[in-house]
Motif scaffolding. Structure first.
Motif, PDB file in Angstrom:
ATOM      1  N   VAL A   1       0.835  -1.208   0.000  1.00 54.91           N
ATOM      2  CA  VAL A   1       0.000   0.000   0.000  1.00 54.91           C
ATOM      3  C   VAL A   1       0.869   1.258   0.000  1.00 54.91           C
ATOM      4  CG1 VAL A   1      -1.668   1.343   1.340  1.00 54.91           C
ATOM      5  CG2 VAL A   1      -1.985  -1.120   1.084  1.00 54.91           C
ATOM      6  N   VAL A   2       1.941   1.245   0.782  1.00 56.07           N
ATOM      7  CA  VAL A   2       2.850   2.397   0.838  1.00 56.07           C
ATOM      8  C   VAL A   2       3.487   2.626  -0.532  1.00 56.07           C
ATOM      9  CG1 VAL A   2       5.020   3.264   1.809  1.00 56.07           C
ATOM     10  CG2 VAL A   2       3.310   2.227   3.306  1.00 56.07           C
ATOM     11  N   ARG A   3       3.880   1.551  -1.201  1.00 58.57           N
ATOM     12  CA  ARG A   3       4.454   1.696  -2.546  1.00 58.57           C
ATOM     13  C   ARG A   3       3.434   2.287  -3.514  1.00 58.57           C
ATOM     14  NH1 ARG A   3       7.426  -3.116  -1.168  1.00 58.57           N
ATOM     15  NH2 ARG A   3       5.666  -4.441  -1.817  1.00 58.57           N
ATOM     16  N   ASP A   4       2.177   1.837  -3.404  1.00 53.66           N
ATOM     17  CA  ASP A   4       1.124   2.397  -4.260  1.00 53.66           C
ATOM     18  C   ASP A   4       0.916   3.882  -3.972  1.00 53.66           C
ATOM     19  OD1 ASP A   4       0.674  -0.003  -5.510  1.00 53.66           O
ATOM     20  OD2 ASP A   4      -0.951  -0.611  -4.153  1.00 53.66           O
ATOM     21  N   LEU A   5       0.948   4.232  -2.701  1.00 47.13           N
ATOM     22  CA  LEU A   5       0.773   5.628  -2.317  1.00 47.13           C
ATOM     23  C   LEU A   5       1.886   6.508  -2.865  1.00 47.13           C
ATOM     24  CD1 LEU A   5      -0.406   5.240   1.396  1.00 47.13           C
ATOM     25  CD2 LEU A   5      -1.723   6.214  -0.485  1.00 47.13           C
ATOM     26  N   LYS A   6       3.107   5.992  -2.849  1.00 48.20           N
ATOM     27  CA  LYS A   6       4.237   6.764  -3.384  1.00 48.20           C
ATOM     28  C   LYS A   6       4.071   6.993  -4.881  1.00 48.20           C
ATOM     29  CE  LYS A   6       7.703   5.425   0.068  1.00 48.20           C
ATOM     30  NZ  LYS A   6       8.972   4.687   0.306  1.00 48.20           N
TER      31      LYS A   6
END
Length: 344
Positions: free
Chosen positions: A193-198
């Motif tokens: 999810v963090v990678r998607d947010l970035k």
């Protein structure tokens, strides 16, 4: 002059030629593909003096409307509501067919002199595409942030801070030591999810650059109005398009939903909020109104003057929004006239 009404659909369209006296010629139905433009122009060549009326020229009819304008044709946009009214009033039967719809579209164009002429897509269309894409990414970003909070609440006692950034989330995840297999899976998903947010944040920043460049290239002076930054200006320009389709600032206020509705009774004068008009444009003007009411300037002076006149907070803000709407109309019109003079 012959008026050709078009009832467009996703995979087909129906066109009918209507004479000024209401007489119609046999209709034509075409499949929408790469040959549609050539086929419909060849069919219409029997009427050298013609104009086109397309229902929903900014929706399902956008494709054929833009193709006809590109070919140098005169194309009018007919709102679906007007076409529906013409169909019901012009026939004793309420039966709805593609041919009846096409005739209704042409009938509206024959009798309504205030229809908007379809223009070639320009920088306004580009700004609209960019702003819509940005809105989608921001909404998606918010959804994933909420999902990340749910995961971190189960992984970390007390959860994470409300205003959580991707850097802080990554730092927090490195400190979490899962115990159960389910927690290991939660941490793995949280990292995804963090990678998607970035990726979303990088895309939003790139769109911001493109929108800033588009607003600058448009030569608009909207950003000189207090409370209107480049993002709000892009939204307003994209939704307004050609300002001359509005005869005056009153019509523009009605389109923007900033013209309050009179509900006065007897000696009591009262106005209520209008739910009509373009709600996205209204929201953009609302942002400017909130900023002006908060910060020093003529806007706050106007807002406080209305409060002193015993207006409610909502009434004062509505009055300020109408004031901003009028200023936007004058600015865009002035900018357009100035750019036309420079190009002449």
């Amino acid at each position: 002059m012959i008026t050709i009404g078009i009832d467009p659909h996703k995979s087909s369209l129906t066109a009918v030629a209507v004479h000024p006296d209401g007489h119609t010629n046999p209709p034509i139905r075409l499949v929408v593909d790469k040959n549609t433009q050539a086929a419909i122009l060849a069919w219409a060549s029997q009427w050298p003096e013609r104009q086109w009326a397309v229902e929903g020229a900014t929706g399902l009819g956008r494709g054929i409307a833009q193709q006809l304008v590109t070919a140098g044709e005169l194309v009018l946009e007919v709102p679906a509501k007007l076409a529906a009214r013409a169909r019901l009033l012009g026939s004793s039967s309420a039966r709805k067919t593609d041919v009846a719809d096409a005739i209704s579209v042409a009938t509206v164009a024959l009798h309504n002199r205030r229809l908007n002429r379809v223009q070639l897509e320009n920088h306004h269309t580009i700004m609209r595409l960019l702003t819509e894409r940005r809105d989608d990414l921001v909404a998606e970003h918010t959804r994933w942030i909420n999902r990340l909070h749910v995961l971190l609440r189960d992984l970390h006692p007390g959860g994470a801070e409300v205003r959580l950034g991707t850097v802080d989330a990554s730092t927090l995840l490195t400190k979490i030591r899962p115990v159960t297999a389910a927690d290991h899976q939660r941490k793995h998903i949280a990292r995804d999810v963090v990678r998607d947010l970035k990726r979303h944040e990088a895309s939003i920043k790139e769109l911001d650059k493109q929108l800033r460049a588009a607003v600058t290239a448009s030569g608009t002076s909207l950003t000189e109005i207090q409370g209107i930054g480049f993002l709000t200006a892009a939204k307003i320009l994209a939704l307004t398009a050609d300002i001359r389709r509005f005869p005056n600032q009153e019509h523009y206020a009605s389109y923007a939903g900033t013209a309050p509705i009179d509900v006065s009774s007897g000696e009591q004068e009262t106005h209520r909020l209008s739910r009509r008009g373009n709600r996205q444009l209204n929201a953009a003007i609302h942002v400017a109104a909130v900023t002006q009411a908060r910060d020093p300037g003529p806007g706050r002076d106007h807002y406080r003057r209305k409060i002193a006149e015993h207006k409610s907070v909502k009434e004062a803000r509505r009055s300020l929004k109408r004031r901003i709407s009028n200023a936007i109309y004058r600015r865009i019109l002035s900018d357009q006239q100035r750019l036309e003079l420079q190009a002449a």
